[in-house]
Design a protein around this motif. Structure first.
Motif, PDB file in Angstrom:
ATOM      1  N   GLU A 217       0.835  -1.212   0.000  1.00  0.00           N
ATOM      2  CA  GLU A 217       0.000   0.000   0.000  1.00  0.00           C
ATOM      3  C   GLU A 217       0.866   1.256   0.000  1.00  0.00           C
ATOM      4  O   GLU A 217       0.544   2.230  -0.662  1.00  0.00           O
ATOM      5  CB  GLU A 217      -0.954  -0.018   1.194  1.00  0.00           C
ATOM      6  N   LEU A 218       1.986   1.220   0.741  1.00  0.00           N
ATOM      7  CA  LEU A 218       2.879   2.378   0.755  1.00  0.00           C
ATOM      8  C   LEU A 218       3.434   2.655  -0.636  1.00  0.00           C
ATOM      9  O   LEU A 218       3.461   3.808  -1.092  1.00  0.00           O
ATOM     10  CB  LEU A 218       4.026   2.175   1.748  1.00  0.00           C
TER      11      LEU A 218
ATOM     12  N   LEU B 157       0.672  17.915  -3.318  1.00  0.00           N
ATOM     13  CA  LEU B 157       0.206  17.315  -2.070  1.00  0.00           C
ATOM     14  C   LEU B 157      -0.436  18.383  -1.187  1.00  0.00           C
ATOM     15  O   LEU B 157      -0.030  19.544  -1.211  1.00  0.00           O
ATOM     16  CB  LEU B 157       1.381  16.692  -1.308  1.00  0.00           C
ATOM     17  N   LEU B 158      -1.415  17.956  -0.411  1.00  0.00           N
ATOM     18  CA  LEU B 158      -1.995  18.804   0.625  1.00  0.00           C
ATOM     19  C   LEU B 158      -1.786  18.080   1.950  1.00  0.00           C
ATOM     20  O   LEU B 158      -2.245  16.951   2.128  1.00  0.00           O
ATOM     21  CB  LEU B 158      -3.488  19.036   0.366  1.00  0.00           C
TER      22      LEU B 158
ATOM     23  N   ILE C 116       0.855   4.310  -2.757  1.00  0.00           N
ATOM     24  CA  ILE C 116       0.701   5.739  -2.439  1.00  0.00           C
ATOM     25  C   ILE C 116       1.819   6.537  -3.108  1.00  0.00           C
ATOM     26  O   ILE C 116       1.562   7.534  -3.779  1.00  0.00           O
ATOM     27  CB  ILE C 116       0.737   5.947  -0.909  1.00  0.00           C
TER      28      ILE C 116
ATOM     29  N   LEU D  11       5.223  10.048   6.328  1.00  0.00           N
ATOM     30  CA  LEU D  11       4.172   9.064   6.602  1.00  0.00           C
ATOM     31  C   LEU D  11       4.586   8.111   7.725  1.00  0.00           C
ATOM     32  O   LEU D  11       3.764   7.690   8.539  1.00  0.00           O
ATOM     33  CB  LEU D  11       3.846   8.262   5.333  1.00  0.00           C
TER      34      LEU D  11
ATOM     35  N   GLU E 295      -3.195  14.329   8.037  1.00  0.00           N
ATOM     36  CA  GLU E 295      -3.626  13.590   6.849  1.00  0.00           C
ATOM     37  C   GLU E 295      -2.870  14.099   5.635  1.00  0.00           C
ATOM     38  O   GLU E 295      -2.634  15.293   5.503  1.00  0.00           O
ATOM     39  CB  GLU E 295      -5.130  13.771   6.626  1.00  0.00           C
ATOM     40  N   LEU E 296      -2.503  13.177   4.764  1.00  0.00           N
ATOM     41  CA  LEU E 296      -1.869  13.544   3.499  1.00  0.00           C
ATOM     42  C   LEU E 296      -2.867  13.314   2.382  1.00  0.00           C
ATOM     43  O   LEU E 296      -3.451  12.233   2.273  1.00  0.00           O
ATOM     44  CB  LEU E 296      -0.605  12.711   3.291  1.00  0.00           C
ATOM     45  N   ARG E 297      -3.041  14.342   1.539  1.00  0.00           N
ATOM     46  CA  ARG E 297      -3.931  14.213   0.385  1.00  0.00           C
ATOM     47  C   ARG E 297      -3.134  14.446  -0.895  1.00  0.00           C
ATOM     48  O   ARG E 297      -2.126  15.143  -0.887  1.00  0.00           O
ATOM     49  CB  ARG E 297      -5.097  15.208   0.479  1.00  0.00           C
TER      50      ARG E 297
END
Lengths: 138, 138
Positions: A3-4, A86-87, A7, A46, A76-78
């Motif tokens: 999953e990492l 990135l936000l 991302i 993260l 949170e990372l968006r």
């Protein structure tokens, strides 16, 4: 693929390996600053929950607050639609800006002129020493 | 120097003549998108009150909403401490994102995986036609 890895692969780094990251205070919505990250600093952020940028001027990771104590905890990372920005929703300790301002965006155009719209919340000299000149940053 | 020239001179454009601009909905604080501007598109935006970016992919000014109708009215332009990033407080009509999402930042890392955290508010096909593929953008 983990999953990492999925991302990280969703992020489109520029030819220099960088992606812009906007930091926003998670509860007030205040936009605090914009800086740059690499794949490695996204991964560290993260993993640790503490925001780590990449300083383009110094050419190395920049753990936000490492000098000043004004750290950013990641909430949170968006990632945007095309993966090139990135936000970061963060919890900012004290001043995000090296000037001692809460936000780097303390100058606004009002009535056709550029004016300061906020006062510093900290003394840059106390945060960084050395005449208050930035000891960390972009 | 005029006040407008002083504002433009406070912005540090990169070697390509670009500066990143973050668009934030002025009343809710929602970060909508990030795109790029030139000196000319900053000037146009201040003059017209309608946000005009510069499309890097198309190499020309990109008047936000010119195809989709999803315009951004400028409420305030802010400049960060070192002048290399802009924050635009805007009033966004409809969807800022070409996917029909209100914000481009609709994907977040939650529980270690990248997930969509919002649903589109508009049909991209209706906004752009041509199979919904972006007809404007970065």
């Amino acid at each position: 693929m983990t999953e990492l890895a999925a991302i990280l692969d969703a992020i489109r780094f520029d030819p220099a390996g960088l992606v812009p990251a906007i930091a926003q205070q998670h509860d007030t919505g205040e936009v605090l600053m914009m800086a740059w990250m690499t794949r490695a600093t996204v991964e560290e952020t993260l993993a640790t929950g503490r925001v780590c940028y990449f300083s383009r001027s110094r050419g190395r990771p920049w753990r936000k607050g490492e000098t000043s104590g004004q750290v950013q905890h990641l909430r949170e990372l968006r990632i945007d639609c095309d993966g090139d920005t990135l936000l970061l929703l963060v919890d900012q300790t004290g001043a995000a800006c090296h000037t001692g301002q809460r936000s780097c965006f303390f100058r606004a155009v009002r009535d056709g002129a550029l004016v300061e719209i906020a006062a510093p919340i900290a003394d840059p000299e106390a945060l960084y020493g050395h005449g208050g000149r930035v000891m960390e940053g972009g």
